[in-house]
Scaffold this active site. Sequence first.
Site, PDB file in Angstrom:
ATOM      1  N   LYS A   1     -54.807  37.503 -28.466  1.00 20.06           N
ATOM      2  CA  LYS A   1     -54.275  36.620 -28.123  1.00 20.06           C
ATOM      3  C   LYS A   1     -53.740  37.340 -26.440  1.00 20.06           C
ATOM      4  O   LYS A   1     -54.253  38.223 -26.080  1.00 20.06           O
ATOM      5  CB  LYS A   1     -52.516  36.585 -28.719  1.00 20.06           C
ATOM      6  CG  LYS A   1     -51.846  35.187 -28.267  1.00 20.06           C
ATOM      7  CD  LYS A   1     -52.363  33.747 -29.430  1.00 20.06           C
ATOM      8  CE  LYS A   1     -51.855  32.884 -28.912  1.00 20.06           C
ATOM      9  NZ  LYS A   1     -52.485  31.641 -29.893  1.00 20.06           N
TER      10      LYS A   1
ATOM     11  N   GLY B   1     -42.906  16.432 -33.631  1.00 20.97           N
ATOM     12  CA  GLY B   1     -44.284  16.275 -32.935  1.00 20.97           C
ATOM     13  C   GLY B   1     -45.276  15.651 -33.248  1.00 20.97           C
ATOM     14  O   GLY B   1     -46.107  15.821 -33.764  1.00 20.97           O
TER      15      GLY B   1
ATOM     16  N   GLY C   1     -47.989  14.831 -30.761  1.00 22.90           N
ATOM     17  CA  GLY C   1     -48.939  15.888 -30.190  1.00 22.90           C
ATOM     18  C   GLY C   1     -50.784  15.824 -30.391  1.00 22.90           C
ATOM     19  O   GLY C   1     -50.531  14.517 -30.997  1.00 22.90           O
TER      20      GLY C   1
ATOM     21  N   VAL D   1     -51.690  17.648 -32.252  1.00 20.16           N
ATOM     22  CA  VAL D   1     -52.624  17.739 -33.731  1.00 20.16           C
ATOM     23  C   VAL D   1     -51.777  16.622 -34.277  1.00 20.16           C
ATOM     24  O   VAL D   1     -52.253  16.194 -35.122  1.00 20.16           O
ATOM     25  CB  VAL D   1     -51.362  19.107 -34.134  1.00 20.16           C
ATOM     26  CG1 VAL D   1     -51.904  19.536 -35.575  1.00 20.16           C
ATOM     27  CG2 VAL D   1     -52.428  20.710 -33.288  1.00 20.16           C
TER      28      VAL D   1
HETATM   29  P1  NAD Z   1     -48.855  19.190 -27.896  1.00 23.12           P
HETATM   30  O1  NAD Z   1     -47.961  19.862 -26.918  1.00 23.12           O
HETATM   31  O2  NAD Z   1     -50.057  18.307 -28.176  1.00 23.12           O
HETATM   32  O3  NAD Z   1     -47.702  18.800 -29.302  1.00 23.12           O
HETATM   33  C1  NAD Z   1     -46.353  19.233 -29.027  1.00 23.12           C
HETATM   34  C2  NAD Z   1     -45.538  17.707 -29.676  1.00 23.12           C
HETATM   35  O4  NAD Z   1     -44.402  17.813 -29.898  1.00 23.12           O
HETATM   36  C3  NAD Z   1     -46.043  16.890 -28.239  1.00 23.12           C
HETATM   37  O5  NAD Z   1     -45.831  15.827 -28.349  1.00 23.12           O
HETATM   38  C4  NAD Z   1     -44.118  17.348 -27.697  1.00 23.12           C
HETATM   39  O6  NAD Z   1     -43.220  16.535 -26.774  1.00 23.12           O
HETATM   40  C5  NAD Z   1     -43.398  17.427 -29.422  1.00 23.12           C
HETATM   41  N1  NAD Z   1     -42.232  18.256 -29.070  1.00 23.12           N
HETATM   42  C6  NAD Z   1     -42.296  19.100 -28.418  1.00 23.12           C
HETATM   43  N2  NAD Z   1     -40.423  19.272 -28.561  1.00 23.12           N
HETATM   44  C7  NAD Z   1     -40.029  18.512 -29.098  1.00 23.12           C
HETATM   45  C8  NAD Z   1     -39.188  17.953 -30.181  1.00 23.12           C
HETATM   46  N3  NAD Z   1     -38.127  18.974 -30.286  1.00 23.12           N
HETATM   47  N4  NAD Z   1     -38.900  17.148 -30.996  1.00 23.12           N
HETATM   48  C9  NAD Z   1     -40.247  16.342 -31.647  1.00 23.12           C
HETATM   49  N5  NAD Z   1     -41.439  16.928 -30.973  1.00 23.12           N
HETATM   50  C10 NAD Z   1     -41.222  17.650 -29.987  1.00 23.12           C
HETATM   51  O7  NAD Z   1     -49.056  20.625 -29.112  1.00 23.12           O
HETATM   52  P2  NAD Z   1     -50.390  21.017 -30.182  1.00 23.12           P
HETATM   53  O8  NAD Z   1     -51.742  21.081 -29.715  1.00 23.12           O
HETATM   54  O9  NAD Z   1     -50.145  19.570 -31.140  1.00 23.12           O
HETATM   55  O10 NAD Z   1     -49.377  21.628 -31.277  1.00 23.12           O
HETATM   56  C11 NAD Z   1     -48.956  21.490 -31.925  1.00 23.12           C
HETATM   57  C12 NAD Z   1     -48.293  22.582 -32.392  1.00 23.12           C
HETATM   58  O11 NAD Z   1     -49.196  23.261 -33.490  1.00 23.12           O
HETATM   59  C13 NAD Z   1     -47.645  23.750 -32.074  1.00 23.12           C
HETATM   60  O12 NAD Z   1     -47.094  25.053 -32.289  1.00 23.12           O
HETATM   61  C14 NAD Z   1     -48.824  25.377 -31.057  1.00 23.12           C
HETATM   62  O13 NAD Z   1     -49.432  25.954 -31.156  1.00 23.12           O
HETATM   63  C15 NAD Z   1     -49.655  24.113 -33.174  1.00 23.12           C
HETATM   64  N6  NAD Z   1     -51.084  24.417 -33.746  1.00 23.12           N
HETATM   65  C16 NAD Z   1     -51.367  24.126 -33.140  1.00 23.12           C
HETATM   66  C17 NAD Z   1     -53.468  23.979 -32.831  1.00 23.12           C
HETATM   67  C18 NAD Z   1     -54.292  23.304 -32.538  1.00 23.12           C
HETATM   68  O14 NAD Z   1     -55.758  23.129 -32.649  1.00 23.12           O
HETATM   69  N7  NAD Z   1     -53.687  22.331 -31.020  1.00 23.12           N
HETATM   70  C19 NAD Z   1     -53.469  24.929 -34.005  1.00 23.12           C
HETATM   71  C20 NAD Z   1     -52.819  26.123 -34.553  1.00 23.12           C
HETATM   72  C21 NAD Z   1     -51.535  25.823 -34.074  1.00 23.12           C
END
Ligand code: NAD
Length: 356
Positions: A81, A181, A183, A185
Site C-alpha cells: 500500500k 454508506g 457510496g 460500493v
Molecule cells: P465512497 O467514498 O464512495 O463511499 C463511502 C460513503 O460513506 C459515502 O457516500 C459517504 O458519504 C458515506 N459516509 C461517510 N461517513 C458516513 C457515516 N458516518 N455514516 C453513513 N455514511 C457515511 O467509498 P467506497 O468506494 O464506496 O468504499 C466504501 C468502503 O469500502 C470504504 O471503507 C473502502 O475502504 C471500502 N472498500 C472499497 C473498495 C472499492 O472497490 N471501492 C474495495 C475494498 C474496500
Amino acid sequence: MINLLETMTAMDHERVCFHQDAESGLKAIIAVHSTRLGNALGGTRRWHYATEHDGLVDVLRLSQGMSYKSACAGLPMGGAKSVVLLPEPNWAATETEACAMGRFIHSLNGAYIGAEDVGTSIQYVDWMAQETPHVKGGEAICNGGDPSPWTAKGTFNGMKACLAYAGRGEGFGGLRVAIQGMGHVGMVLAQLLHEAGAELIVADINDASVQEAVRRFGATPCCTDDILRAECDVLAPCALGAVLGPAEIDALQTDIVCGAANNILVDPDRDAATLAAQGVVYGPDFVVNAGGVIHLSGIYLGFSESSLLERNDAIEGTTARILNDAAGGSTYESAVALAKSRIAAGDPLQESCHAG
Ligand code: NAD
C-alpha cells in the site's frame, strides 16, 4: 516514533520506502508487506495525518491487510500500500504530484502496483500511469477502471455464505439488510440486494445518496446515528473503518455483519471474538471485500473475463470455509490463519501447517 525495523520484523514487512519530491511537494511512503506470493497491488491513499508517525502506522497496517486479502482470495499476489502525506486536509491533487508518485512507484520495478484509494481517483491513477506501467485502475493511460462494482458483487457473495452459515438458506427474499454508506460500493450492493428481493434500510451523511436509494430501490432511510443498531437480518458497513467496538457490538440488532468497509472492527482481535461470543456471524471484511483487488489483479495478471467472474463468485466458498474453520470462534482469526498459511507455503492454493 516507532522503531521501524523492529516493527517491520514484528509485522513481517519486507520493505518500507520513503520519498520526497521538492518540485511537487510530494511526501509519500510505500510499504511492501510481502511479495512471497507475487508482486503486490494496493491503493495509493492521499490523507492528511496528524503526524508522520500516524501515516507510517497506517501504511504498515494497510499493506499487511492487503497481503491477507490477496492470499485469502487465492491470488498469486503479495500485499502493499502507499500513502501520500498531505500538508492539510483536502489538499488538492495535481498532475505534478501524481506524476512524482508515479515515478516513486516506478522505482520499485513492479514489486508494487499502485491503484485508487481514499483521496485518489481514476484521473489520479491515469496521471501516475504517465510515469510507470505499474499502476492499475485508470481509464485513459492504464486500464481497470473503478473496481467498486466488483467489490459490491464480492460482498454480496460473502453475504450469501453468512446467511447459509446462519441457517437462513441463500435467498434474500424478504430479508432486511441495513447498509451504512451509499457510496460507490454501497449503492451497487443495494442494487444487487434489491434485485435479489431484499428490503433495504440505508444511511449516509449525504442525503442525496439516501434519496437515490429510496427512489431506485424503495429503501427505508435511517439516520446515521442509528444505522448500526437497526433491526435487520444483515448489517453491511460500507462507509468508514473502525465503526464496531464494544459499545456498538453490544447494541447490534442483527446476527450477521458483512460489509465492504475496510477495517470495520476497532480492534479485530478483541471485537471479532466478542461478535462470536454474542452469536453474531461476521464475514471478515478483507475476505468479503476482495472483489476489487481480484478485478484489478486479474487484469494485471491477464485473467480472462470468465476467470475474473469465477474468482469473484469464489468469495462465497472462501467465506463459508472461514466461518466453518472458526467453529464458533473468531472468524477474523480464522481468516488471518488461512492467509498466513498460504503465504508461508509460498502458494495461494496451498497451505502450510507451519504458518506463524
Ligand atoms: P465512497 O467514498 O464512495 O463511499 C463511502 C460513503 O460513506 C459515502 O457516500 C459517504 O458519504 C458515506 N459516509 C461517510 N461517513 C458516513 C457515516 N458516518 N455514516 C453513513 N455514511 C457515511 O467509498 P467506497 O468506494 O464506496 O468504499 C466504501 C468502503 O469500502 C470504504 O471503507 C473502502 O475502504 C471500502 N472498500 C472499497 C473498495 C472499492 O472497490 N471501492 C474495495 C475494498 C474496500
